[in-house]
Design a protein around this motif. Structure first.
Motif, PDB file in Angstrom:
ATOM      1  N   THR A  50       0.842  -1.184   0.000  1.00 45.65           N
ATOM      2  CA  THR A  50       0.000   0.000   0.000  1.00 45.65           C
ATOM      3  C   THR A  50       0.880   1.239   0.000  1.00 45.65           C
ATOM      4  OG1 THR A  50      -1.722  -1.164   1.220  1.00 45.65           O
ATOM      5  CG2 THR A  50      -1.808   1.231   1.253  1.00 45.65           C
ATOM      6  N   ALA A  51       0.573   2.158  -0.905  1.00 47.28           N
ATOM      7  CA  ALA A  51       1.255   3.451  -0.954  1.00 47.28           C
ATOM      8  C   ALA A  51       0.213   4.514  -0.611  1.00 47.28           C
ATOM      9  CB  ALA A  51       1.838   3.703  -2.337  1.00 47.28           C
ATOM     10  N   THR A  52       0.627   5.519   0.129  1.00 47.49           N
ATOM     11  CA  THR A  52      -0.289   6.569   0.566  1.00 47.49           C
ATOM     12  C   THR A  52      -0.023   7.847  -0.225  1.00 47.49           C
ATOM     13  OG1 THR A  52      -0.233   5.619   2.780  1.00 47.49           O
ATOM     14  CG2 THR A  52      -1.086   7.856   2.595  1.00 47.49           C
ATOM     15  N   VAL A  53      -1.097   8.497  -0.653  1.00 52.09           N
ATOM     16  CA  VAL A  53      -0.974   9.780  -1.348  1.00 52.09           C
ATOM     17  C   VAL A  53      -0.874  10.866  -0.281  1.00 52.09           C
ATOM     18  CG1 VAL A  53      -2.043  11.392  -2.965  1.00 52.09           C
ATOM     19  CG2 VAL A  53      -2.317   8.926  -3.301  1.00 52.09           C
ATOM     20  N   GLN A 101       0.222  15.449  -3.054  1.00 53.19           N
ATOM     21  CA  GLN A 101      -0.134  14.541  -4.150  1.00 53.19           C
ATOM     22  C   GLN A 101       1.070  13.754  -4.677  1.00 53.19           C
ATOM     23  OE1 GLN A 101      -2.362  17.196  -6.795  1.00 53.19           O
ATOM     24  NE2 GLN A 101      -4.197  16.098  -6.154  1.00 53.19           N
ATOM     25  N   THR A 102       1.940  13.346  -3.758  1.00 51.84           N
ATOM     26  CA  THR A 102       3.018  12.426  -4.095  1.00 51.84           C
ATOM     27  C   THR A 102       2.718  11.104  -3.410  1.00 51.84           C
ATOM     28  OG1 THR A 102       4.371  13.103  -2.216  1.00 51.84           O
ATOM     29  CG2 THR A 102       4.723  14.284  -4.296  1.00 51.84           C
ATOM     30  N   LEU A 103       3.370  10.048  -3.880  1.00 52.75           N
ATOM     31  CA  LEU A 103       3.162   8.739  -3.270  1.00 52.75           C
ATOM     32  C   LEU A 103       4.223   8.469  -2.221  1.00 52.75           C
ATOM     33  CD1 LEU A 103       2.279   6.395  -6.266  1.00 52.75           C
ATOM     34  CD2 LEU A 103       0.768   7.200  -4.458  1.00 52.75           C
ATOM     35  N   ASP A 104       3.784   8.071  -1.055  1.00 54.47           N
ATOM     36  CA  ASP A 104       4.692   7.643   0.003  1.00 54.47           C
ATOM     37  C   ASP A 104       4.793   6.123  -0.120  1.00 54.47           C
ATOM     38  OD1 ASP A 104       6.295   7.498   2.220  1.00 54.47           O
ATOM     39  OD2 ASP A 104       4.640   7.697   3.655  1.00 54.47           O
ATOM     40  N   LEU A 105       5.902   5.655  -0.697  1.00 52.84           N
ATOM     41  CA  LEU A 105       6.066   4.230  -0.983  1.00 52.84           C
ATOM     42  C   LEU A 105       6.615   3.477   0.217  1.00 52.84           C
ATOM     43  CD1 LEU A 105       7.702   4.576  -4.514  1.00 52.84           C
ATOM     44  CD2 LEU A 105       5.315   4.053  -4.002  1.00 52.84           C
ATOM     45  N   PRO A 106       6.190   2.223   0.376  1.00 57.92           N
ATOM     46  CA  PRO A 106       6.739   1.405   1.456  1.00 57.92           C
ATOM     47  C   PRO A 106       8.223   1.104   1.209  1.00 57.92           C
ATOM     48  CG  PRO A 106       4.985   0.224   0.270  1.00 57.92           C
ATOM     49  CD  PRO A 106       5.161   1.543  -0.377  1.00 57.92           C
ATOM     50  N   PRO A 107       8.986   0.851   2.270  1.00 58.62           N
ATOM     51  CA  PRO A 107      10.427   0.607   2.134  1.00 58.62           C
ATOM     52  C   PRO A 107      10.757  -0.564   1.203  1.00 58.62           C
ATOM     53  CG  PRO A 107       9.765   0.614   4.457  1.00 58.62           C
ATOM     54  CD  PRO A 107       8.537   0.813   3.648  1.00 58.62           C
ATOM     55  N   GLU A 108       9.898  -1.585   1.163  1.00 62.18           N
ATOM     56  CA  GLU A 108      10.155  -2.737   0.286  1.00 62.18           C
ATOM     57  C   GLU A 108      10.151  -2.334  -1.186  1.00 62.18           C
ATOM     58  OE1 GLU A 108       7.831  -4.205   3.907  1.00 62.18           O
ATOM     59  OE2 GLU A 108       7.660  -2.547   2.512  1.00 62.18           O
ATOM     60  N   ILE A 109       9.337  -1.358  -1.527  1.00 65.78           N
ATOM     61  CA  ILE A 109       9.281  -0.867  -2.913  1.00 65.78           C
ATOM     62  C   ILE A 109      10.459   0.065  -3.176  1.00 65.78           C
ATOM     63  CG2 ILE A 109       7.935   0.463  -4.580  1.00 65.78           C
ATOM     64  CD1 ILE A 109       6.748  -2.287  -3.875  1.00 65.78           C
ATOM     65  N   LYS A 110      10.733   0.965  -2.249  1.00 69.47           N
ATOM     66  CA  LYS A 110      11.854   1.900  -2.416  1.00 69.47           C
ATOM     67  C   LYS A 110      13.165   1.157  -2.626  1.00 69.47           C
ATOM     68  CE  LYS A 110       9.943   5.748   0.205  1.00 69.47           C
ATOM     69  NZ  LYS A 110      10.065   6.596   1.393  1.00 69.47           N
TER      70      LYS A 110
END
Length: 94
Positions: free
Chosen positions: A9-12, A16-25
């Motif tokens: 899950t990524a949070t806007v 209006q940017t995406l806060d990506l989970p560490p596993e994705i980053k």
């Protein structure tokens, strides 16, 4: 071969940017490009290969360049590179 799907899950943010989970980053590489496809109820993100085949083909047509042995070898190496990357991605998904 079955592929295991991981869901994150990524949070806007308010900006209006995406806060990506560490596993994705951890999987993102600076300078890589991603193709974004917008559907009615979803947004897909897919890594774009470093080599742009359409741009290359267009430049060949524009320049009238012949397909020499050297150019064909370069094409083959690019194909091998893309196949290696695809294989590594599918192996890491297991």
């Amino acid at each position: 071969m079955s592929t295991i799907e991981q869901v994150f899950t990524a949070t806007v943010t308010a900006e209006q940017t995406l806060d990506l989970p560490p596993e994705i980053k951890a999987k993102l590489v600076p300078g890589e490009s991603y193709k974004i496809t917008v559907h009615e109820d979803k947004i897909e993100l897919k890594r774009v290969p470093a080599f742009d085949w359409e741009k290359w083909e267009h430049s060949l047509q524009r320049n009238g360049e012949e397909l020499t042995d050297e150019i064909m070898e370069e094409i083959c190496e690019l194909v091998r590179e893309v196949r290696r990357e695809n294989r590594l991605e599918s192996e890491s998904a297991l």
